[in-house]
Design a protein around this motif. Structure first.
Motif, short mmCIF file in Angstrom:
data_model
loop_
_atom_site.label_atom_id
_atom_site.label_comp_id
_atom_site.label_asym_id
_atom_site.label_seq_id
_atom_site.Cartn_x
_atom_site.Cartn_y
_atom_site.Cartn_z
N PHE A 223 1.16 1.36 -3.88
CA PHE A 223 -0.11 1.37 -4.59
C PHE A 223 -1.22 1.75 -3.61
N SER A 224 -2.41 1.71 -4.13
CA SER A 224 -3.55 1.92 -3.23
C SER A 224 -3.71 0.74 -2.29
N VAL A 225 -4.48 0.97 -1.24
CA VAL A 225 -4.66 -0.12 -0.27
C VAL A 225 -5.32 -1.31 -0.93
N ALA A 226 -6.36 -1.07 -1.74
CA ALA A 226 -7.06 -2.18 -2.40
C ALA A 226 -6.11 -2.97 -3.29
N THR A 227 -5.26 -2.19 -4.07
CA THR A 227 -4.30 -2.90 -4.93
C THR A 227 -3.27 -3.64 -4.09
N TRP B 65 -10.69 -3.49 6.77
CA TRP B 65 -11.10 -3.63 5.37
C TRP B 65 -12.01 -4.83 5.15
N ASN C 195 -3.02 -0.47 7.84
CA ASN C 195 -2.78 0.91 8.27
C ASN C 195 -3.80 1.36 9.31
N SER D 56 0.82 -1.22 0.00
CA SER D 56 0.00 0.00 0.00
C SER D 56 0.85 1.26 0.00
N GLU D 57 2.12 1.16 0.31
CA GLU D 57 3.01 2.33 0.25
C GLU D 57 3.31 2.71 -1.19
#
Length: 468
Positions: free
Chosen positions: A72-76, A152, A148, A69-70
């Motif tokens: 990309f996005s969290v979902a990715t 989710w 983070n 997630s650092e």
């Protein structure tokens, strides 16, 4: 073959069966306990490694998702972490709180029935457990996915262990079959061992069944290699036989001595009584009746003593027979004439061919007189007594009467010494006549039997060897 049938004959009340069943049951309990423990251990080893693997994924995936997630996005990042940890046997997917599928491993894209069933699961424990889905087995757990510091949804992890579980069940089945075969082999081995251990007891039983008064002194049981308890039993049994043999010998000697010592003076007394009855003409009726009664009782006592002496000699093996060829028809006619004279009864003879038998003339005459005397006592005076002669492989003599008959349950005992069928209707004698008959016939190599019906009479049959 008879011995094999006897070994495997099942008697539920026998000591052999009880010991075999008891030991086999204990062996089965022990063997099954070991098998169950082995299966449990195998299950723990097989399932435990997969549970640990699933637990490691559940702990690792959130960390990997934070790293991705650092960049990309969290979902990715979550999807990349799932793709990185998934393989052909491991399935991962995330369900949001509102029930939406946010991410899943590639192997769940083929929407077969198993994938659909996995994705529809909602109630999965946090600790890894085994689930059976569509005939397949999975180790599964569900954890709240936090990346983070934010939730989710629920992370579901499933490890396919169908191949291992199938192999495990095959091993369990093989272990069960093997255990059953081993138990059967143990049972057979136990049965054979117990059979061998109890063999001395069977020898004691067989010997006890064969022991007779004639061989008490020679009957010995040898159990040198038997267990200590059985050897002690055999020694006690042998000592008992020795005591019985000594007691029987003393009894035989006593009977023989008493019979011999009493017969002579009684014979003298009987002779004097007969002499007085013949010569004295001035006796009163009362005196003559008294002397005749005394003479009759003396004669009866002499015959009793002679019977006892003959039995004692037979028991000791000193009763000798002079076996010769005897014309049976003439002998039977002579005996019938004698019996008809003293009993005043009609005695008929039925015979066709001349028969020559191997027998002791004097002993055979004694046998026939005893049987005719027995028929006279237990049949009506007006009814005849019939003697039938014939021959097949052996000569046969039948003494037939139409008397009171003998109860079926007592026919097997009438040849025993001192046994009388019915004391209330016994006329005289001491129950030795038929015993003497059997002893003499057996001594001549023949056989005597009886067939009788109450109210219809009795038939005593003697079979003797034919002179060739």
């Amino acid at each position: 073959m008879a011995r094999i049938r006897n070994i495997w004959r099942i008697d539920p009340f026998s000591l052999r069966v009880r010991l075999t069943v008891g030991i086999a049951a204990v062996s089965a309990l022990g063997l099954s306990s070991v098998a169950i423990w082995t299966i449990w251990q195998m299950q723990q080893i097989l399932i435990g490694s997969h549970k640990r693997y699933v637990e490691e994924i559940a702990q690792r995936l959130p960390r990997d998702a934070e790293i991705y997630s650092e960049m990309f996005s969290v979902a990715t990042g979550i999807q990349k972490a799932i793709d990185n940890l998934a393989n052909s046997q491991t399935f991962l997917w995330v369900i949001s709180p509102d029930g939406i599928n946010r991410a899943k491993s590639v192997n769940l894209n083929a929407m077969d029935t198993t994938a659909i069933a996995l994705l529809s699961l909602r109630q999965v424990p946090a600790s890894p457990q085994v689930f059976a889905i569509n005939h397949r087995y999975f180790v599964m757990c569900a954890r709240t996915l936090r990346v983070n510091g934010k939730s989710w949804g629920q992370l579901f992890i499933a490890q396919d262990i169908s191949d291992e579980q199938t192999m495990f069940l095959a091993v369990v089945q093989s272990l069960g079959v093997t255990s059953l075969l081993i138990l059967m082999a143990i049972t057979v081995a136990i049965a054979l061992y117990i059979q061998r251990s109890l063999q001395p007891l069977m020898q004691i039983n067989q010997l006890a069944a064969k022991v007779s008064a004639a061989d008490l002194g020679q009957a010995k049981l040898q159990c040198d290699r038997a267990p200590t308890e059985v050897r002690e039993l055999a020694r006690t049994y042998n000592m008992m036989l020795e005591r019985l043999a000594a007691a029987w010998e003393q009894q035989e000697q006593f009977v023989s001595n008493v019979s011999h010592e009493l017969r002579t003076p009684l014979t003298i007394v009987y002779g004097y009584l007969q002499s007085v009855l013949r010569r004295e003409t001035n006796l009163t009726t009362t005196q003559r009746d008294a002397l005749e009664t005394a003479a009759s009782e003396a004669d009866r006592t002499i015959r009793l003593l002679q019977d006892l002496l003959d039995l004692a000699r037979a028991d000791s093996g000193h009763l000798h027979f002079h076996i010769e060829a005897v014309p049976l028809n003439a002998l039977v006619a002579e005996v019938a004439g004698m019996a008809q004279q003293y009993s005043n009864r009609e005695i008929a003879i039925e015979a066709n061919d001349e028969i020559i038998v191997l027998a002791d003339r004097h002993r055979l005459k004694q046998v026939l007189l005893n049987l005719i005397d027995n028929a006279v006592k237990y049949s009506d005076f007006s009814l005849p007594i019939t003697l039938k002669l014939d021959q097949l492989e052996q000569a046969r003599i039948q003494v037939c009467d139409r008397g009171v008959g003998i109860p079926l349950q007592q026919q097997a005992r009438i040849f025993e010494r001192f046994y009388r069928v019915d004391e209330s209707r016994a006329t005289s004698g001491y129950g030795l006549g038929l015993s003497i008959v059997k002893t003499l016939v057996d001594g001549m190599g023949g056989c005597v039997t009886v067939a009788s019906r109450l109210g219809e009479g009795s038939v005593f049959t003697i079979t003797l060897p034919i002179a060739v």
